[in-house]
Scaffold this active site. Structure first.
Site, mmCIF file in Angstrom:
data_model
loop_
_atom_site.group_PDB
_atom_site.id
_atom_site.type_symbol
_atom_site.label_atom_id
_atom_site.label_comp_id
_atom_site.label_asym_id
_atom_site.label_seq_id
_atom_site.Cartn_x
_atom_site.Cartn_y
_atom_site.Cartn_z
ATOM 1 N N LYS A 212 0.919 -1.164 -0.141
ATOM 2 C CA LYS A 212 0.102 0.130 0.142
ATOM 3 C C LYS A 212 0.836 1.293 -0.046
ATOM 4 C CE LYS A 212 -4.217 1.517 -0.225
ATOM 5 N NZ LYS A 212 -4.730 1.262 -1.244
ATOM 6 N N SER A 417 -8.605 -0.023 -4.868
ATOM 7 C CA SER A 417 -9.014 0.279 -3.546
ATOM 8 C C SER A 417 -10.355 0.699 -3.361
ATOM 9 C CB SER A 417 -8.026 1.592 -3.073
ATOM 10 O OG SER A 417 -7.611 1.695 -1.724
#
Length: 628
Positions: A212, A417
């Site tokens: 991430k 996401s």
């Protein structure tokens, strides 16, 4: 002493300013009144719409559909209708094309006996991704398969423009032009040294998942090894797919194209800098021609039009207007509704081009509560954003399924996401092999500035009734306990994310975690890992939704659920599609600026989304900076 108010110079300047403001308003209202009166008078007199085509009231034989693609390819307009009207009329590069409109026009032209070819003009074309590009390319290939010709022309083609041009029967390049294939790259600015060392700003990143990497630029000076590994993996997949498509379209070898790109400096030097000659030698184009030579060739092949002194042609807007007039509007048929979720996901009600938790949910709810709507397609083109509005939209999808209406997601260029969050509960998920998706992960970012204040001799001090009071004051160092609180929130959000994905995809959180952790995948890689069900574009998703709703072919309409356009905005849009009125709009080009709705660049810093939510300082973010 009282301040003097009798300064003659000041009074003169104020008077001049008021006169300028009055004149601006007067010119605007007179201009607007003239435009509206002219428009309505023309309607009364029955002036037919045209796009520079003789007798455009009825399409003539041997007409070429000219797709001048100068502008941006989007899923949904991001600009106001009046802005679009002036951009269309003036040929402004800020012009936007909706993918759905191009697909509809190409499909209609394939069946239209009066359209004999498509002329594709690629200069100025831009699209933020490859999935929509592939859908458009597939539509062009389908047009060719029907036995009709496509001729592409450009003065200079970068690789996305060339991808479309390569789908044509014949590709022509200006003798002074170029085709530039360079590969895929994604480079970002890194601010750690500037923020922490130079300015004294302390940056605290809270996340789950080593991949991430969206906020890494604020804690590092270069990409992390995990970020490089993940990005190169999906980017290589997209690039190899791109080369394969070009090679297939142009009957070339992938190895030759790869060698051309890898040795580009040497190859350019060998032709003494003549990029057009290099494109011709590499068989990327069929011939080098000037615009006049191409126009003459098309007139000889098709039909010469005396009025335009060119080949017989019709543009995209005029052709779409004719198709709309010719088609019957909704006549009580069942509908497959399409809701577009394009842009960043944020809170509240947002204008098109941004996904609002409230506004997008309202559109889904509108489709669910409409008795004519039997199925829903959610077209997602979003890198994500805030978790809460993403969850709002996901809930509406779940409620729509509970109401007995099937939901199919169609992923565009990116659905990562938060973009995946709003997609995961669909009955079926369709994606292009080059869609960017995944990035299942959450992060939070906190900045504090006590060291920055110390640099100028400013200090923060005080007292609170509890240890937590003032813990989120940016003028104070972040208390470790407050940092632990934030990390706990982020951990909970991640477990919630993978748990919901597991439930939606018939898996378990532990298995989803192995393919999550913030890692980005191409559409093809996501399908291999069970995050996507089928390959296909929005048309395939619509067919799938109809099939799930048990709707027979030709028994339903496809209806896009969007905010209504006002009557005055519609007038300007209609005028922009008419060649006679387009000249008038060009004359009044300054009007939008006077109106205060001028076209603005949607340029934002990478942290602008952090300022879009007030209230709680603790906010989980499901965002992916992974667009190309």
């Amino acid at each position: 002493m009282a301040e003097s108010r009798s300064n003659p110079l000041w009074n003169f300047l104020v008077g001049v300013w008021r006169f300028i403001r009055f004149t601006n308003h007067l010119v605007f209202f007179i201009g607007l009144l003239f435009v509206l009166v002219f428009f309505f008078l023309a309607l009364t007199l029955g002036v037919s719409a045209s796009n520079g085509v003789k007798g455009a009231g009825s399409l003539q034989e041997k007409t070429a559909l000219v797709l001048d693609l100068k502008g941006n390819l989007v899923e949904q307009y991001t600009s106001a209708p009046i802005q679009r009207a002036f951009a269309q009329a003036t040929g402004n590069t800020d012009r936007e094309f909706q993918l759905r409109d191009l697909l509809s026009a190409i499909a209609a032209a394939k069946k239209d006996p009066k359209i004999d070819r498509i002329v594709l003009l690629t200069d100025g074309f831009n699209v933020a991704g490859f999935a929509a590009l592939h859908e458009l390319g597939a539509a062009l290939r389908d047009f060719r398969a029907g036995g009709k010709q496509i001729v592409a022309y450009g003065a200079g083609m970068e690789q996305k423009q060339y991808y479309l041009a390569a789908q044509a029967n014949e590709v022509y390049l200006d003798p002074d032009g170029a085709v530039l294939l360079e590969g895929l790259g994604r480079y970002r600015l890194y601010y750690r040294e500037a923020l922490q060392d130079k300015l004294g700003v302390d940056v605290h990143l809270f996340r789950v998942g080593e991949y991430k990497s969206a906020a890494e630029p604020y804690i590092l000076d270069a990409a992390s090894p995990a970020s490089r590994e993940a990005d190169l993996f999906w980017m290589n997949d997209l690039w190899n797919r791109y080369l394969g498509d070009i090679a297939s379209a142009r009957k070339l070898k992938v190895e030759d194209l790869t060698a051309l790109v890898m040795a580009m400096p040497t190859r350019v030097e060998a032709v003494q800098g003549d990029l057009a000659k290099l494109a011709l030698d590499a068989k990327l184009v069929d011939a080098l021609k000037t615009p006049h030579e191409v126009e003459t060739m098309l007139a000889e092949r098709g039909a010469y039009d005396d009025e335009s002194d060119s080949f017989r042609q019709i543009g995209l807007d005029a052709y779409l207007a004719q198709q709309l007039t010719a088609s019957s509007l909704f006549s009580g048929k069942a509908q497959v509704a399409v809701v577009v979720a394009e842009g960043e996901i944020t809170d509240g009600k947002q204008s098109p081009g941004t996904v609002g938790g409230d506004s997008t949910s309202e559109l889904i709810r509108e489709a669910r509560e409409d008795d004519n709507v039997k199925a829903l397609v959610l077209r997602v083109n979003s890198p994500g954003g805030s978790v809460f509005p993403s969850e709002q939209i996901r809930r509406e999808i779940a409620l729509t399924k509970e109401a007995g209406k099937p939901v199919v997601v169609s992923m565009g260029n990116v659905a990562a996401s938060g973009g995946y969050w709003i997609s995961m509960n669909a009955d079926r998920i369709y994606a292009d092999p080059s869609t960017i998706t995944g990035s299942i992960g959450i992060f939070g970012l906190w900045m504090s500035a006590p060291r920055a204040l110390e640099k100028i001799g400013v200090h923060s001090d005080g007292i609170g009734t509890t240890p937590l009071a003032g813990a989120f004051d940016v003028t104070r160092p972040l208390d470790p306990a407050a940092g632990g609180l934030i990390q706990s929130v982020i951990d909970h959000g991640y477990q919630q994310f993978i748990g919901k994905v597991a439930q939606a995809r018939g898996s378990v959180p532990e298995k989803i975690d192995t393919i999550a952790r913030g890692r980005v995948w191409s559409g093809a890689q996501a399908k291999e890992r069970g995050l996507v069900d089928e390959f296909g574009g929005v048309r395939e998703a619509q067919l799938a939704a109809a099939k799930l709703a048990k709707l027979a072919p030709d028994s339903y309409e496809v209806h896009y659920v969007e905010p209504q356009v006002s009557a005055i905005d519609q007038i300007f849009l209609d005028m922009s599609r008419n060649a006679r009125y387009a000249g008038l709009l060009r004359t009044f080009g300054p009007v939008p600026a006077l109106l205060g709705r001028e076209t603005t660049e949607r340029v934002q810093s990478e942290l602008s989304w952090l300022d879009r939510k007030g209230g709680s300082p603790i906010r989980a973010v499901a965002h992916c900076f992974c667009s190309l």
